[in-house]
Design a protein around this motif. Structure first.
Motif, PDB file in Angstrom:
ATOM      1  N   TYR A   1       0.823  -1.220   0.000  1.00 51.54           N
ATOM      2  CA  TYR A   1       0.000   0.000   0.000  1.00 51.54           C
ATOM      3  C   TYR A   1       0.857   1.270   0.000  1.00 51.54           C
ATOM      4  O   TYR A   1       0.618   2.195  -0.765  1.00 51.54           O
ATOM      5  N   ASN A   2       1.866   1.317   0.876  1.00 51.59           N
ATOM      6  CA  ASN A   2       2.704   2.523   0.968  1.00 51.59           C
ATOM      7  C   ASN A   2       3.372   2.840  -0.355  1.00 51.59           C
ATOM      8  O   ASN A   2       3.440   3.987  -0.786  1.00 51.59           O
TER       9      ASN A   2
ATOM     10  N   LEU B   1       0.857   4.214  -2.963  1.00 48.41           N
ATOM     11  CA  LEU B   1       0.507   5.621  -2.726  1.00 48.41           C
ATOM     12  C   LEU B   1       1.678   6.543  -3.070  1.00 48.41           C
ATOM     13  O   LEU B   1       1.490   7.606  -3.667  1.00 48.41           O
ATOM     14  N   LEU B   2       2.877   6.145  -2.701  1.00 53.47           N
ATOM     15  CA  LEU B   2       4.060   6.958  -2.994  1.00 53.47           C
ATOM     16  C   LEU B   2       4.219   7.128  -4.504  1.00 53.47           C
ATOM     17  O   LEU B   2       4.496   8.218  -4.996  1.00 53.47           O
TER      18      LEU B   2
ATOM     19  N   ILE C   1       1.984   9.700  -5.886  1.00 61.98           N
ATOM     20  CA  ILE C   1       2.340  11.093  -5.615  1.00 61.98           C
ATOM     21  C   ILE C   1       3.345  11.590  -6.647  1.00 61.98           C
ATOM     22  O   ILE C   1       3.166  12.640  -7.250  1.00 61.98           O
ATOM     23  N   HIS C   2       4.418  10.832  -6.881  1.00 57.12           N
ATOM     24  CA  HIS C   2       5.417  11.255  -7.862  1.00 57.12           C
ATOM     25  C   HIS C   2       6.307  10.078  -8.214  1.00 57.12           C
ATOM     26  O   HIS C   2       6.967   9.515  -7.341  1.00 57.12           O
TER      27      HIS C   2
ATOM     28  N   GLY D   1       9.141   9.725 -10.066  1.00 60.66           N
ATOM     29  CA  GLY D   1      10.588   9.868  -9.901  1.00 60.66           C
ATOM     30  C   GLY D   1      10.982   9.855  -8.435  1.00 60.66           C
ATOM     31  O   GLY D   1      11.965   9.236  -8.034  1.00 60.66           O
ATOM     32  N   PHE D   2      10.179  10.546  -7.648  1.00 54.71           N
ATOM     33  CA  PHE D   2      10.434  10.589  -6.210  1.00 54.71           C
ATOM     34  C   PHE D   2      10.303   9.193  -5.604  1.00 54.71           C
ATOM     35  O   PHE D   2      11.123   8.766  -4.800  1.00 54.71           O
TER      36      PHE D   2
ATOM     37  N   ARG E   1      10.778   6.400  -7.059  1.00 50.99           N
ATOM     38  CA  ARG E   1      11.950   5.610  -7.456  1.00 50.99           C
ATOM     39  C   ARG E   1      13.119   5.851  -6.513  1.00 50.99           C
ATOM     40  O   ARG E   1      13.833   4.922  -6.134  1.00 50.99           O
ATOM     41  N   THR E   2      13.329   7.122  -6.142  1.00 52.50           N
ATOM     42  CA  THR E   2      14.462   7.397  -5.258  1.00 52.50           C
ATOM     43  C   THR E   2      14.241   6.789  -3.880  1.00 52.50           C
ATOM     44  O   THR E   2      15.184   6.614  -3.127  1.00 52.50           O
ATOM     45  N   LYS E   3      13.004   6.475  -3.555  1.00 52.78           N
ATOM     46  CA  LYS E   3      12.720   5.825  -2.280  1.00 52.78           C
ATOM     47  C   LYS E   3      12.674   4.303  -2.436  1.00 52.78           C
ATOM     48  O   LYS E   3      12.137   3.586  -1.591  1.00 52.78           O
TER      49      LYS E   3
ATOM     50  N   GLN F   1      18.023   6.942 -13.077  1.00 58.88           N
ATOM     51  CA  GLN F   1      16.690   6.713 -13.622  1.00 58.88           C
ATOM     52  C   GLN F   1      16.624   6.836 -15.138  1.00 58.88           C
ATOM     53  O   GLN F   1      15.570   6.630 -15.726  1.00 58.88           O
TER      54      GLN F   1
ATOM     55  N   TYR G   1      16.310  13.688  -3.076  1.00 61.42           N
ATOM     56  CA  TYR G   1      15.823  14.284  -4.319  1.00 61.42           C
ATOM     57  C   TYR G   1      14.539  15.050  -4.044  1.00 61.42           C
ATOM     58  O   TYR G   1      13.599  14.524  -3.450  1.00 61.42           O
TER      59      TYR G   1
ATOM     60  N   PRO H   1      11.807  16.805  -6.247  1.00 64.23           N
ATOM     61  CA  PRO H   1      11.430  16.994  -7.648  1.00 64.23           C
ATOM     62  C   PRO H   1      10.944  18.400  -7.931  1.00 64.23           C
ATOM     63  O   PRO H   1      10.583  19.154  -7.031  1.00 64.23           O
TER      64      PRO H   1
ATOM     65  N   LEU I   1       5.607  18.745  -7.831  1.00 66.97           N
ATOM     66  CA  LEU I   1       4.863  17.666  -7.228  1.00 66.97           C
ATOM     67  C   LEU I   1       3.418  17.996  -7.567  1.00 66.97           C
ATOM     68  O   LEU I   1       2.841  18.899  -6.999  1.00 66.97           O
TER      69      LEU I   1
ATOM     70  N   LEU J   1       4.953   7.035   4.305  1.00 69.41           N
ATOM     71  CA  LEU J   1       4.970   6.203   3.098  1.00 69.41           C
ATOM     72  C   LEU J   1       6.355   5.656   2.790  1.00 69.41           C
ATOM     73  O   LEU J   1       6.488   4.528   2.326  1.00 69.41           O
TER      74      LEU J   1
ATOM     75  N   VAL K   1       0.183   2.451   5.707  1.00 69.58           N
ATOM     76  CA  VAL K   1      -0.310   3.670   6.364  1.00 69.58           C
ATOM     77  C   VAL K   1      -1.744   3.541   6.847  1.00 69.58           C
ATOM     78  O   VAL K   1      -2.139   4.262   7.751  1.00 69.58           O
ATOM     79  N   PHE K   2      -2.521   2.612   6.260  1.00 68.12           N
ATOM     80  CA  PHE K   2      -3.908   2.531   6.733  1.00 68.12           C
ATOM     81  C   PHE K   2      -3.991   1.915   8.131  1.00 68.12           C
ATOM     82  O   PHE K   2      -5.048   1.915   8.755  1.00 68.12           O
TER      83      PHE K   2
END
Lengths: 285, 262
Positions: A166-167, A170-171, A174-175, A177-178, A180-182, B58, B82, B84, B87, B103, B110-111
């Motif tokens: 799930y996390n 959702l991540l 959101i974005h 590329g972001f 991916r870095t996580k 990437q 990073y 971005p 967003l 997250l 998270v739920f």
């Protein structure tokens, strides 16, 4: 297997001493909805975040072809529908990741292709339209025991899947590329998510039909958005709305003598309307 | 422990990125030094974001990107933070700032709620960024400046060796921009990491960057900020409209765009 189900039915007789819950087909319908609707609604939260409502609609309509192929091949249409839906879901996701076309364009192409294929197959097979009727509008009152067990397995699968990913889903929403870095493996998450959505969509078709199946994913999630304050409440409100509309829809359809699937969706829509009003009245920061 | 100062955190050699048969970056050499702010400038389409993506691994590239890890961060792969450029926020999304931190910080979905550890580290990072009060706010309803501080706080939470900021002050009002930049140099002084900043804003670059890398699909020039940002180099980078940048220099607050760069 049968003993599990008869045990569950006996329990339901205890818990629900009402006229509507007496016939076995009503118990099956109720179970079918209690298993598929919350799973669909829970998936609906990230689905809406990823703007994939159209995707689930495309999978729903692919069932058309899945059913037709089942009849053509002499296999149970309930299963060819699942297999074909999963196939289309993965195909859309793979193509979407390898093209510059916008996702809705890719989905639009697949959507019309599979529906056209379905209609072509159906038009060759006389007498198939009657068979299709129950898939088009849904018929939870005719759910079989085998289908119920599949729905129960799917319920567990979706729970485990969401607990695990799930996390990351959702991540990713959101974005990219972001995410991916996580350390989110984007392609793996996208493909697995579309596959799980396809399984749930095709299972939910038995309850509410091809035309309305997207509603089971989108309306509870949209309802949750009206009032939820965070990621946790969003998922639980969505699942709660699904349970409420599942039970409410079945009961209402029994007394009003309306189509069960459609009534379930109408109850969900009523939940949406109420929360929209509440959300507008209570300002959030 | 090796001193950080004369160390490169990142060495880029002959970096080439192709996409669809077109060279987006050709033969770029650059160094990011430890403990310094390096600004990456260039017109739109110069390949600035592509360079960041290459550093993040990437996009496929040829050439070499070598990382040297800051000694105080121990062994292992370097941590890259990073932030971005955009967003795309959904004002309606039921995701709070705390959820956003959770997250990427916890295994628990998270739920089932944020773990205590997540909550504490999120609060601490946000307070360091001066935005502790945003913890429970919906992510989608933050202002541009608030969001950037949240993103910065999140990037710093993971104690990066290198922090990549893509256009950190775009879409923020002037006051927010000043605050953000002050905050940036504050944190930069306190913690030991290098910062690579993509910016169109010459005033931000001249005030905060130690070194500059000028890019226009290839390396135009690199070096100390004051030596590099000359009218000649700007003309080479942005094309004939060099007068724009003299003007930009004069009032100290010009924004660079690609008017002459096509």
């Amino acid at each position: 297997m049968d003993t599990i189900l008869s045990g569950v039915f006996a329990l339901m007789d205890r818990l629900l001493p009402f006229a509507f819950a007496e016939p076995a087909f009503m118990k099956r319908a109720l179970l079918a909805l209690l298993l598929t609707a919350p799973a669909a609604a829970a998936l609906g939260v990230p689905l809406v975040q990823h703007r994939m409502a159209f995707f689930s609609d495309a999978i729903g309509h692919s069932a058309f072809t899945g059913v037709a192929l089942g009849v053509l091949l002499g296999v149970s249409p309930s299963w060819t529908m699942v297999a074909f839906g999963a196939l289309v879901a993965v195909a859309i996701t793979l193509v979407r990741g390898r093209t510059d076309l916008s996702p809705d364009t890719v989905i639009g192409v697949f959507f019309s292709t599979v529906v056209a294929l379905g209609i072509a197959v159906i038009s060759r097979q006389k007498g198939l339209t009657r068979n299709l009727q129950s898939f088009l509008y849904g018929d939870p009152l005719s759910v079989t025991d085998a289908e119920l067990l599949w729905m129960a397995a799917l319920f567990l699968l979706v729970s485990a899947y969401l607990a695990f990913l799930y996390n990351r889903i959702l991540l990713l929403g959101i974005h990219e590329g972001f995410a991916r870095t996580k350390g989110v493996r984007v392609r793996a998450v996208e493909i697995s998510f579309s596959l799980v959505v396809a399984l749930v969509v095709t299972a939910a078709i038995r309850s509410v039909g091809i035309l309305l199946v997207t509603a089971l994913l989108v309306i509870p999630a949209a309802t949750a958005r009206n009032v939820a304050r965070g990621a946790a409440s969003a998922l639980w409100i969505s699942a709660g709305v699904a349970v409420l509309s599942g039970i409410g829809g079945i009961v209402a359809s029994w007394y009003l003598d309306t189509a069960t699937g459609a009534t379930v969706v109408l109850v969900a829509a009523a939940c949406f309307a109420v929360t929209a009003l509440v959300g507008a009245a209570v300002p959030r920061r | 422990m090796i001193g950080c100062e004369h160390h490169h955190t990142l060495e880029i050699r002959n970096l080439t990125v192709r996409k669809g048969g077109v060279e987006i970056l050709s033969g770029v050499d650059a160094d990011i030094r430890c403990g310094e702010v390096t600004a990456l400038v260039g017109p739109n389409g110069a390949g600035k974001t592509t360079l960041l993506l290459a550093i993040l691994g990437q996009v496929p590239y040829t050439g070499e990107i070598r990382f040297c890890r800051a000694a105080e961060h121990g062994q292992g792969a370097p941590r890259i933070g990073y932030v971005p450029q955009h967003l795309p926020l959904d004002p309606n999304a039921p995701i709070t700032v705390l959820d956003f931190f959770a997250l990427s910080a916890q295994r628990r979905p998270v739920f089932l709620g944020a773990s205590r550890k997540t909550r504490e580290s999120a609060r601490e990072s946000l307070e360091r960024a001066g935005v502790g009060h945003l913890l429970r706010r919906p992510l989608g309803r933050l202002s541009g400046g608030e969001l950037q501080r949240v993103l910065f706080a999140l990037a710093l939470r993971d104690a990066p060796d290198i922090l990549l900021l893509d256009e950190p002050v775009s879409g923020v009002d002037v006051a927010g921009e000043e605050l953000f930049c002050d905050f940036l140099s504050q944190v930069q002084r306190n913690s030991r990491f290098s910062l690579l900043l993509v910016s169109h804003d010459l005033s931000v670059v001249t005030r905060h960057a130690d070194r500059v890398i000028c890019l226009n699909r290839r390396l135009v020039c690199r070096g100390a900020t004051t030596e590099v940002l000359t009218p000649e180099n700007l003309a080479a980078m942005y094309g004939a409209d060099a007068h724009l940048f003299r003007h930009a220099h004069a009032d100290g607050h010009g924004h660079l765009h690609d008017e002459g760069g096509k």
